[in-house]
Design an enzyme around this catalytic site. Structure first.
Site, PDB file in Angstrom:
ATOM      1  CD  GLU A 183      23.227 -72.628  11.986  1.00  0.00           C
ATOM      2  OE1 GLU A 183      23.029 -71.329  11.866  1.00  0.00           O
ATOM      3  OE2 GLU A 183      24.394 -73.131  11.427  1.00  0.00           O
ATOM      4  NE  ARG A 187      22.094 -69.071  10.573  1.00  0.00           N
ATOM      5  CZ  ARG A 187      22.689 -68.976   9.363  1.00  0.00           C
ATOM      6  NH1 ARG A 187      22.163 -68.005   8.532  1.00  0.00           N
ATOM      7  NH2 ARG A 187      23.540 -69.895   9.187  1.00  0.00           N
ATOM      8  CG  ASP A 318      33.029 -71.557  14.914  1.00  0.00           C
ATOM      9  OD1 ASP A 318      32.158 -72.100  15.583  1.00  0.00           O
ATOM     10  OD2 ASP A 318      32.797 -71.158  13.631  1.00  0.00           O
ATOM     11  CD  GLU A 484      33.067 -66.251   9.442  1.00  0.00           C
ATOM     12  OE1 GLU A 484      33.440 -65.959   8.397  1.00  0.00           O
ATOM     13  OE2 GLU A 484      31.902 -66.605   9.920  1.00  0.00           O
TER      14      GLU A 484
END
Ligand SMILES: *[C@@H]1O[C@H](CO)[C@@H](O)[C@H](O)[C@H]1NC(C)=O
Ligand SMILES: *[C@@H]1O[C@H](CO)[C@@H](O)[C@H](O)[C@H]1NC(C)=O
Ligand SMILES: *[C@@H]1O[C@H](CO)[C@@H](O)[C@H](O)[C@H]1NC(C)=O
Length: 597
Positions: A183, A187, A318, A484
């Site tokens: 993360e 980000r 993903d 998405e």
């Protein structure tokens, strides 16, 4: 006495007034736009309280262990975007685009202003209670994640103000004892690198380098595989070890950011460690229970693979897949391994994960979805027709790879996947699809269409009374303001130039607004099945709402040359990184001057 002293005081007063004027003018000038629309900034830069670059490695990687970025001039890669210069947009088209774009921009401005007012410096705004919340270490996730969106939308005053705040972030002052490498990378590091690529603000790259040096410590493990649970104190003492059961997305989603950091700084250590991950991915790709894909969980301590038998493009895996073709792009086509891994993985996905839904109007709804596969390593391969909102990025991934590697079928698959998610949006009363649902799959081989079978639908659907035809179950009914679906619609529009996708995007935007807008911002909702337009807000606005969702909506309604896919490559948090220019001088390690400060 008073009279006697007065003459001596006067000069002092004058000095005081003069100094005050100078200081005042200095601050005032700071806010005055200079020529060429540029803002003069006194960039505020406060270094973090610990310099991770100076930390001694417990398991040092020496110069001889380092892999350098591939040398040589970047290749001319196939054009990705549709040639929009061949189209002749009407006045009406232009007006509609502008109106829609402005609506998206106003929403972003409103949300940003509320964040600024009520949650400045916090990771997130709570859009209903109007307060701040720290969810990603408290360094200001929304602040950093939004930088490039502000820049792209032309909100320069807001951008400069944010940059100043970013200049004071202390990576060694965290709200937790552990942070997530994944993360923090996508980000914060991704946000800083992209905002730097767009604005060239030096503060941003300085903060990115500080953070990169810190995250590099995650690789100071016995086998140099990264520890996703970044425990600050253990990291400092060099005691981290990689996990034996790690989400494949965590390890596979570091490459773009670490590579871009090496490209910009000329420091090869960042690229070097992610290149080792590539070697592991390559080595194990054909030896899994579903050859071509990696299990959802990998063992970073012993041999990489686990007995795990689930394979998905959804949560936890993903972006490991998303990054393969994107790395090929960022490296200017100079590392063919990424092309090989991407095409191999996509063949497996195509043959085993994708499915076509059984729908009453099969002729018109020519769409596909990615499911999840359970494989025992032999002949038994089970497809769960579980559809995650997170998995909606797949359309863009297929189409991008298809363009890049000249596989037309993959562009077509990409479009069917993107339109699949658009269909799923409209299948729910709010016009927004839920986090996780199940859709009735056709049983025909090779993605061929099938006839609608009402009996089967009545038998299998968990709520045939309530659901739209084709929906089998809803496993997680909320919508978290995720990007998405619009991400794939945006990429498909840029690739195909098909104008109806603009209307698809607008319907999505309007539905999302209707379902999530609050007085001061937007909020995640509990259930997309709410009737009559009334939704339960759950007081959450994650940083990706401004960073990703609103950015993609803004870009699809903007000039197609704004952040062209032929000039930029997006990380998984929608942060565009500059692609190397073919022909030479932009490829670091192959010519670009290393950046020293
Ligand atoms: C519409 O916009 C495009 C690009 O922004 C421009 O080239 C074109 O002239 C515009 N068309 C009309 C009719 O205004
Ligand atoms: C750490 O950050 C918090 C909140 O941002 C701040 O109040 C505190 O003073 C900081 N502590 C240090 C040691 O800088
Ligand atoms: C429709 O589905 C039912 C129940 O699954 C099955 O028994 C029947 O054979 C199917 N009909 C056709 C025409 O395939």
């Amino acid at each position: 006495m008073a009279i006697l002293k007065a003459p001596r005081r006067l000069p002092r007063l004058l000095v005081f007034v003069a100094v005050t004027c100078i200081i005042f003018t200095y601050f005032l000038l700071d806010r005055i736009p200079q020529r060429h629309g540029k803002w003069r900034t006194r960039t505020l830069y406060v270094p973090s309280s610990f310099d991770w670059a100076k930390r001694r490695q417990t398991h040092p990687l020496f110069e001889s262990d380092m892999t350098r970025l591939p040398e040589g001039p970047p290749h001319e890669l196939p054009r990705i975007q549709h040639d929009f210069s061949l189209d002749t947009p009407s006045k009406a088209h232009n007006q509609t685009q502008r109106r829609r774009r402005d609506a998206v921009r106003s929403t972003a401005q409103k949300c940003w202003a509320t964040y600024r007012e009520y949650a400045w410096g916090y990771d997130e705004l709570r859009p209903q209670t109007l307060s701040g919340l720290d969810t990603f270490s408290g360094w200001g996730a929304t602040l950093v994640d939004s930088l490039d969106t502000l820049w792209i939308m032309g909100l320069r005053t807001e951008f400069q103000e944010a940059v100043r705040m970013v200049g004071t972030i202390d990576w060694d002052n965290s709200t937790g004892v552990v942070c997530s490498l994944f993360e923090t990378n996508i980000r914060y590091l991704g946000g800083l690198l992209s905002a730097y690529d767009l604005s060239q603000e030096k503060t941003l790259i300085k903060k990115a380098v500080e953070l990169g040096n810190m995250l590099y410590a995650a690789f100071d493990t016995p086998n140099h595989m990264p520890a996703n649970a970044f425990h600050f104190e253990r990291a400092r003492r060099g005691l981290l070890v990689a996990d034996s059961r790690e989400q494949s997305a965590s390890v596979g989603t570091l490459s773009l950011e670490f590579t871009r950091l090496s490209q910009i700084t000329g420091d090869m250590k960042f690229y070097s460690v992610i290149d080792r991950i590539k070697s592991e991915l390559e080595r194990t790709q054909s030896g899994t229970k579903l050859p071509g894909m990696w299990p959802t969980f990998v063992d970073l301590r012993n041999g990489f693979l686990t007995p795990d038998s689930s394979f998905t493009l959804g949560a936890m895996a993903d972006s490991a897949y998303e990054y393969l073709s994107k790395m090929y792009v960022l490296l200017g086509g100079l590392d063919p391994t990424y092309k090989k891994m991407h095409t191999k993985a996509m063949e497996t996905v195509r043959n085993h994960l994708l499915f076509r839904p059984m729908l009453p109007d099969a002729d018109t709804a020519d769409i596909l979805f990615p499911g999840t596969v359970l494989s025992n390593g032999g002949k038994i391969i089970d497809l769960l027709p579980e559809v995650q909102h997170l998995g909606c990025f797949t359309g863009g991934m297929f189409a991008l790879g298809g363009k890049l590697f000249g596989i037309d079928e993959h562009v077509e698959i990409g479009e069917k996947l993107a339109r699949g998610c658009a269909w799923a949006y409209e299948a729910f009363p709010t016009g927004v699809m839920p986090e996780v649902s199940e859709i009735m799959p056709c049983k025909t081989p090779n993605l061929k269409p099938c006839e609608w079978n009402e009996t089967r639908w009545q038998e299998e659907s968990e709520d045939a009374e309530r659901f739209s035809k084709g929906i089998r179950a809803v496993r997680a009914p909320g919508y978290m303001l995720r990007p998405e679906a619009i991400e794939s619609i945006f990429i498909l529009y840029r690739i195909t130039g098909k104008e109806d996708l603009l209307d698809v995007a607008w319907r999505m935007f309007e539905s999302i607004q209707r379902a999530t807008e609050t007085k001061f911002a937007n909020s995640a909702i509990a259930d997309v099945q709410a009737d009559g337009g009334y939704t339960t807000k759950i007081d959450s606005m994650e940083s990706f709402w401004i960073a990703e969702t609103l950015k993609y909506f803004y870009l699809i309604f903007s000039d197609p040359e704004l952040i062209s896919l032929d000039e930029y490559v997006f990380n998984t948090e929608a942060h565009p990184f500059k692609r190397p220019k073919p022909g030479g001088d932009d490829m670091p390690g192959g010519g670009e001057k290393p950046m020293h400060d």
